[in-house]
Design an enzyme around this catalytic site. Sequence first.
Site, mmCIF file in Angstrom:
data_model
loop_
_atom_site.group_PDB
_atom_site.id
_atom_site.type_symbol
_atom_site.label_atom_id
_atom_site.label_comp_id
_atom_site.label_asym_id
_atom_site.label_seq_id
_atom_site.Cartn_x
_atom_site.Cartn_y
_atom_site.Cartn_z
ATOM 1 N N PHE A 175 9.871 -6.977 3.854
ATOM 2 C CA PHE A 175 8.804 -6.044 4.216
ATOM 3 C C PHE A 175 9.130 -4.590 3.875
ATOM 4 C CE2 PHE A 175 9.259 -9.235 7.776
ATOM 5 C CZ PHE A 175 8.451 -10.201 7.195
ATOM 6 N N HIS A 176 9.681 -4.343 2.675
ATOM 7 C CA HIS A 176 10.064 -2.990 2.274
ATOM 8 C C HIS A 176 9.424 -2.557 0.956
ATOM 9 C CE1 HIS A 176 14.146 -3.584 4.597
ATOM 10 N NE2 HIS A 176 13.106 -3.467 5.414
ATOM 11 N N PRO A 177 8.122 -2.741 0.760
ATOM 12 C CA PRO A 177 7.544 -2.322 -0.525
ATOM 13 C C PRO A 177 7.526 -0.803 -0.670
ATOM 14 C CG PRO A 177 5.802 -2.981 0.990
ATOM 15 C CD PRO A 177 7.098 -3.319 1.655
#
Length: 537
Positions: free
Chosen positions: A473-475
């Site tokens: 969850f680190h775009p």
Amino acid sequence: MKQREDYGHFDYVIVGAGTAGCALANRLSADPRNRVLLVEAGGTDNYIWTKIPVGYLYCMGNPRTDWGFKTAPAAGLNGRVLNYPRGRILGGCSSINGMIYMRGQARDYDQWAQMGNTGWSWDEVLPYFKKSEDYFAGDDEMHGSGGEWRVEEQRLSWDILDYFKQACMQAGIPETKDFNRGNNEGVGYFHVNQRKGWRWSSSRAFLTPVKSRKNLHLLTGAQAEHLTFSGRKVTGLAFFHHNQRCIAHANREVILCSGAIGTPHLMQLSGVGPEAMLKSHGIAVRHELEGVGGNLQDHLQIRTIFKVKDIITLNSYAYKLSGKMRIALEYLFKRSGPMSMAPSQLGAFVKSDKRLETPDLQYHVQPLSLNAFGEPLHPFPAFTASVCNLRPQSRGQVSLASASPFDSPEIAPNYLADPHDRDIAAQSIRVTRHIVSQAALAPFVTDEFLPGAEFETTQELARKAGDISTTIFHPVGTAKMGHDKTAVVDDNLRVHGLIGLRIADASVMPTITSGNTNSPTLMIAEKAADMILSAKR
């Protein structure tokens, strides 16, 4: 067509009330002469599961709190599609994320500066991390106190995590008490954005205390439609509110804080982006900007799982009513235990190759195992040691699926597309096995459940990584800062070629930071606020 409802003129219109948007709204409205409008598509954060730390399990995939995006099928993941949670609520991802406080490494920011982004070196961004910080141990040369962003130690203890920590140390990984001092090599417990056992989101930290300011206007349930223009100047925002088409005008700036997915999507809907892609959806080109939506980077975690015996894991409690009651009562009376848990508790930063200057692997270790977040825990005792490549070479993109603002964009992270990333994936599994083979864990580990000890070659391990990996969850990076032909903003975060449009969120990162990205996003907002207020003077 029904006439738009006019919400009037503001000095600043901020699109997105997530981590960055809440902080910016706070800072810009501190001057009562500034009229600020903060626009959020989601609702208020009065949902109980955005307050209890373990509530992320009930927020991801929940349309009340999550956009519910999915990725395109990825060849590197053997054709799999991933759920791609993004916060759709006040506080954005900080209301549904893992709460881990992580800045990344000094090297990350020095690299940004080396790429020509003046003012973004480690020494120059550190004051912005400290400015908003309220560190549990007080201030020193690396930490701040008294700010809005509370950082605390976790309120839990697991023997299996302590033994994993010992195993890391036996494998030559040093112990650390603090991952946030510039070089995060080591093993230790993560610090978290919590206050006394409750989640501490950017909404609670930055927005709630200032909601009564007369010059700050908050609008929830407002779906952005497109930016408005007068020539090259961005003049405001068109949006839907309660099915009514509306417009708000920005006398000074529109500031996009919708994240690495939402920000490029809104720009593309507004006719700002790659010409061919815009035309393919019938959108008139307002301003051709090749890099909008490109350069997508994310951390892909490989979820290795090991079965254990003679030691307690959370799986041991999950299927017993007495265990569930014990968990609930501990949180009710002490605000501690499993309900206070971040998704990952123990961390480690490790080099995949000893010749590297700084760590390129991050571990998130959990005293539990499951097939995927939101699914039941396994019926056997086990722990998970998730490992991710901190510096992936693969690049993806965010692009329009249609010309409607109500349709999700196409998200193609292109995980493991680069051969180097596949090599690092295989090597990271070998590093994990080396840690788990140490004497500290030998009495407990019975079996490598995933990926399976029978897989040994680089090709086999890279393929298995594609089967068991998921986003962490680190775009970032889809409106990158820089000065080359694919850059979207300059080092003052102003969009190249346009007037009155700035971006202040994770999309501006030219390269991904070494670790969790929420607090670096907050730092970007703090620095952006300084830039904006300085420009006004």
